[in-house]
Design an enzyme around this catalytic site. Structure first.
Site, PDB file in Angstrom:
ATOM      1  N   ASP A 148       0.811  -1.218   0.000  1.00 27.13           N
ATOM      2  CA  ASP A 148       0.000   0.000   0.000  1.00 27.13           C
ATOM      3  C   ASP A 148       0.853   1.280   0.000  1.00 27.13           C
ATOM      4  O   ASP A 148       2.069   1.223  -0.189  1.00 27.13           O
ATOM      5  CB  ASP A 148      -0.985  -0.033   1.181  1.00 27.13           C
ATOM      6  N   GLU A 164       3.717   1.011   2.068  1.00 24.52           N
ATOM      7  CA  GLU A 164       4.597  -0.106   1.739  1.00 24.52           C
ATOM      8  C   GLU A 164       4.371  -1.290   2.693  1.00 24.52           C
ATOM      9  O   GLU A 164       5.312  -1.961   3.100  1.00 24.52           O
ATOM     10  CB  GLU A 164       6.056   0.368   1.743  1.00 24.52           C
ATOM     11  N   GLU A 166       9.915  13.688   8.182  1.00 24.52           N
ATOM     12  CA  GLU A 166       8.786  12.815   7.836  1.00 24.52           C
ATOM     13  C   GLU A 166       7.737  12.824   8.942  1.00 24.52           C
ATOM     14  O   GLU A 166       6.553  13.023   8.713  1.00 24.52           O
ATOM     15  CB  GLU A 166       9.323  11.404   7.606  1.00 24.52           C
TER      16      GLU A 166
HETATM   17  C1  BGC Z   1       6.572   5.594   3.141  1.00 27.03           C
HETATM   18  C2  BGC Z   1       6.204   5.758   1.681  1.00 27.03           C
HETATM   19  C3  BGC Z   1       7.149   6.733   1.004  1.00 27.03           C
HETATM   20  C4  BGC Z   1       8.607   6.348   1.249  1.00 27.03           C
HETATM   21  C5  BGC Z   1       9.584   7.405   0.741  1.00 27.03           C
HETATM   22  C6  BGC Z   1       8.019   5.194   3.236  1.00 27.03           C
HETATM   23  O1  BGC Z   1       8.355   5.054   4.581  1.00 27.03           O
HETATM   24  O2  BGC Z   1       5.756   4.628   3.743  1.00 27.03           O
HETATM   25  O3  BGC Z   1       4.900   6.226   1.570  1.00 27.03           O
HETATM   26  O4  BGC Z   1       6.892   6.767  -0.364  1.00 27.03           O
HETATM   27  O5  BGC Z   1       8.817   6.195   2.635  1.00 27.03           O
HETATM   28  O6  BGC Z   1       9.307   8.661   1.273  1.00 27.03           O
END
Ligand code: BGC
Length: 365
Positions: free
Chosen positions: A168, A171, A323
């Site tokens: 999803d 991930e 993040e």
């Molecule tokens: C997130 C993804 C994202 C990726 C890179 C992952 O930890 O779950 O949604 O695309 O990091 O930012």
């Protein structure tokens, strides 16, 4: 969004810092790195990158978005043989191993990364849908020949694979189907239908949307997936930006009510979903900005402003957005666990900056 002129972002504001962080994180190839410093994120994800390109278009940095789209075209063109193989195997009822599917992320030079010791959960469909959506916004639907060839390739891939379980947005849960993934696929196929004047892709988009409406709604709200009744903040995408349903659709309103009740933290940040254990399942800056962006589109400027201020208060001294804010975890033990494994949480994360810019641009719309 393509009609926006360059918007004046005062120097020294988080908005101008965000543009700088994104441009610094754009490789010469055109790829946007997910995070220039985080151990696992030295790649370009189609999911992150497509939202970043939307943001760059929204603030008038069209050249940057154009370089990204050119890069995607080269990267996806590089795996065209795989698409033919995948579509042929599915059409004849043969299965496809998940590691033969197209990757969710590419190396910055546009090549597919070599399979390492710890293989990435690469089979994720949403990025290809979001890319088609962002390409239509960027080009206003007028594609050159090569763009049209690659858009057709991506749409053929989605048309063949959309109903398969895959990883999803986050991930995870690779054995399930997911509402937000289906939403990105429906949006992408719809965009392909218009850009390529293809009734076939338009009909496929309608099929995917019908599937969402018939299997991904519980108690009047959209839920994480047909087999998961939790709310997930990425469900905002159904309305913002994909416009698959209007912002005032009753099911969308009920979904946002659940986000507010279950995922907004005491300080006002937005989590991914209840039970998330990645770096504590803390509030994500990009989701909080997304929530504000959606609130703005719903005519709730106060809620949008609160979200904006929450994100701004978390910008580091260098004007960087991480993040997540790990000071407000659901599960503190897993913060330390992930820090031991991969180091401190990604900071900066280009996607966080992009969602902040989309909120700022909406504020000015
Ligand atoms: C997130 C993804 C994202 C990726 C890179 C992952 O930890 O779950 O949604 O695309 O990091 O930012």
């Amino acid at each position: 969004m393509t009609d926006n002129d360059t918007i004046d972002l005062a120097v020294g504001t988080l908005a101008s810092d965000s543009v700088r962080v994104v441009l610094e994180g754009q490789a010469a190839s055109g790829a946007y790195v997910a995070s220039p410093t985080f151990s696992q994120y030295g790649f370009s994800w189609l999911r992150d990158g497509s939202f970043i390109a939307l943001a760059m278009d929204a603030v008038g940095e069209r050249g940057s978005a154009a370089r990204f789209h050119r890069w995607v075209c080269e990267a996806v063109w590089g795996v065209r043989d795989r698409v033919d193989e995948i579509v042929a195997r599915i059409a004849t009822g043969r299965g496809v191993e998940p590691d033969r599917m197209l990757p969710t992320r590419y190396a910055l030079d546009g090549t597919v990364e070599a399979a390492g010791d710890e293989a990435w959960p690469n089979f994720q469909l949403d990025g290809y849908g979001t890319w088609l959506f962002a390409l239509e916004k960027h080009t206003a639907g007028r594609l050159d020949n090569h763009e049209a060839e690659v858009a057709d390739l991506a749409a053929r891939y989605l048309e063949a694979t959309w109903s398969l379980p895959c990883f999803d947005y986050w991930e995870e849960f690779g054995d399930r189907r997911h509402t937000s993934t289906l939403a990105a696929v429906a949006a992408g196929l719809g965009a392909a239908g218009r850009m390529l004047r293809s009734d076939r892709y338009t009909a496929a988009a309608a099929r995917v949307l019908r599937e969402i409406e018939s299997t991904c709604v519980a108690d009047g709200a959209f839920v994480k997936g047909p087999a998961d009744r939790r709310v997930d903040a990425s469900l905002l995408s159904l309305a913002t930006p994909f416009d698959l349903v209007p912002v005032d659709d009753a099911r969308m309103v009920a979904t946002v009510d659940r986000v507010r009740a279950e995922l907004v933290t005491p300080t006002g940040g937005v989590r991914r979903y209840v039970g998330d254990s990645y770096y504590g399942g803390s509030p994500w800056l990009l989701l909080t900005a997304w929530f504000g962006w959606h609130a703005r589109r719903c005519g709730r400027p106060d809620e949008a402003l609160a979200a904006r201020r929450w994100v701004e208060a978390r910008a580091g001294e260098l004007g960087r957005l991480a993040e997540q804010d790990v000071s407000e975890p659901q599960d503190p033990a897993t913060v330390a666990e992930w820090e031991r494994r991969w180091g401190p949480v990604a900071d900066p994360l280009l996607w966080s900056h992009a969602m902040y810019l989309l909120l700022v641009a909406e504020d000015r719309a």
